[in-house]
Design an enzyme around this catalytic site. Sequence first.
Site, short mmCIF file in Angstrom:
data_model
loop_
_atom_site.label_atom_id
_atom_site.label_comp_id
_atom_site.label_asym_id
_atom_site.label_seq_id
_atom_site.Cartn_x
_atom_site.Cartn_y
_atom_site.Cartn_z
N GLU A 81 0.83 -1.22 0.00
CA GLU A 81 0.00 0.00 0.00
C GLU A 81 0.87 1.26 0.00
O GLU A 81 1.73 1.43 0.87
CB GLU A 81 -0.90 -0.02 1.26
CG GLU A 81 -1.85 1.16 1.33
CD GLU A 81 -2.83 1.08 2.50
OE1 GLU A 81 -3.17 -0.04 2.94
OE2 GLU A 81 -3.25 2.15 2.97
N LYS A 277 -6.90 -0.76 11.90
CA LYS A 277 -6.34 -1.19 10.60
C LYS A 277 -5.13 -0.31 10.27
O LYS A 277 -4.11 -0.80 9.78
CB LYS A 277 -7.41 -1.11 9.52
CG LYS A 277 -7.01 -1.74 8.19
CD LYS A 277 -6.27 -0.83 7.25
CE LYS A 277 -6.01 -1.50 5.90
NZ LYS A 277 -5.25 -0.67 4.97
N ASP A 293 4.56 -14.25 11.75
CA ASP A 293 3.20 -14.68 11.40
C ASP A 293 2.24 -13.51 11.63
O ASP A 293 1.84 -13.24 12.76
CB ASP A 293 2.85 -15.89 12.28
CG ASP A 293 1.46 -16.45 12.02
OD1 ASP A 293 0.65 -15.76 11.38
OD2 ASP A 293 1.20 -17.57 12.49
N HIS A 391 -2.38 10.13 -0.24
CA HIS A 391 -2.47 8.88 -0.98
C HIS A 391 -2.36 9.12 -2.47
O HIS A 391 -1.65 8.43 -3.17
CB HIS A 391 -3.84 8.22 -0.71
CG HIS A 391 -3.78 7.16 0.34
ND1 HIS A 391 -3.29 5.90 0.08
CD2 HIS A 391 -4.15 7.15 1.63
CE1 HIS A 391 -3.37 5.17 1.17
NE2 HIS A 391 -3.89 5.91 2.14
C1 MEV Z 1 -5.70 3.15 5.33
O1 MEV Z 1 -4.98 2.03 4.94
C2 MEV Z 1 -5.65 3.34 6.83
C3 MEV Z 1 -6.50 4.47 7.40
O2 MEV Z 1 -7.87 4.30 6.99
C4 MEV Z 1 -6.38 4.42 8.89
C5 MEV Z 1 -7.32 5.36 9.64
O3 MEV Z 1 -8.39 5.72 9.11
O4 MEV Z 1 -6.98 5.69 10.80
C6 MEV Z 1 -6.06 5.80 6.85
#
Ligand code: MEV
Length: 399
Positions: A81, A277, A293, A391
């Site tokens: 990513e 995430k 892992d 991004h």
């Molecule tokens: C994207 O891979 C991760 C985010 O969505 C994390 C977040 O929203 O805190 C940018």
Amino acid sequence: MSRSSRLSGFYSLTPAERQRILVDWAELTPEQTASLEGALTLAQADKMVENVVGTYALPLGIATNFVVNGEDVLVPMVIEEPSVVAGASFAAKLARAGGGFHTETTEPLMIGQIQVLDLDDLDAAAEKLLAQKARLIDLANRADPVVVSLHGGARDLEVRAIPQSPAGPMLVAHLIYDCRDAMGANMVNTACEALASLVEEITGGRVNLRILSNLADRRLARARCVIPARALDIEETGPGFAEKPDPSMPGELVARRIVEAYALATVDPYRAATHNKGILNGIDAVVIATGNDWRAVEAGAHAYAARDGQYRSLSTWSLSPDRALVGSLELPLAVGAVGGATRVHPVAKAALQILGVSRARDLAAIIAAVGLAQNLAALRALATEGIQRGHMALHARKG
Ligand code: MEV
């Protein structure tokens, strides 16, 4: 030797130039250097898993600027990513302004579960098991003399009664096992299997499952950082970030907005999943780079995030009395610095050398710091210019 991870302009070099800097910085051997270009051979892959027909490469990037417990660290990250490596490096630069990351880890204790069914009296069976604890621990330790000689091995036995389940009442014995520098799944599973017939003999019940738990809540890593408010309006010219500080968005306001963003993640599972995430973007990238892992780490992190019955943020963000931004992260990190793919995969070995770690706890500490940095990078972007701008700048590089 004192080395700085503050490699200004690293991102604007070519991959070959970055590689040369890294090789000197981390004193990589010629073999380790060669491995950076994906030298997992078919023969090596064939020893790792079944039915091998090829290998699959991902980018290996280096996050700069990290200071962890006073030491400068370059962090290898394997990830598909865009923005993750740049985000971690940027957040580490912010944290550097407040002295970097401070970490703590617990002993590397894993839990192995032994499920016992067909019992008439759960409490009586539990008592019998606890009365024979020393004998059970001794038997578990005979399963792996090597880890015992390294001062690891079975430490304790706990018993949980589960009066109701779809399969009726049952006991679960928890074998608490010190894995030292290994992730430890194999040694824990072997010890649990070795105990099964003695557990049946002692309780008069029937053993079914004998397997480690990925909710490794005895093997925690914690990271903390303090970001001075002024650092949050720092000028940054790296890819994916605003070129100029925005005068309408001083650091104090950014810090407050980050705390507001955290507040949603601590009360709302829909936001908490995304927030966590983002933390795992950083954590998984190092876990994968070091041959560990990542599914085990993910499972442990998510289960830990729901430990009070509601799924919540793994990190916390608050303002100190002098309005600095204070972040902390705590999660289970079952990672090893020996054994498994760390031993077989040449890039994993190079990654450990780059990190300068040989102990599992030191690796876990750095990984926790990277998770907190990644969370800060995401929250800062979300609380200011929005995530898409950064991004999209990096996506443009792909064109
Ligand atoms: C994207 O891979 C991760 C985010 O969505 C994390 C977040 O929203 O805190 C940018």
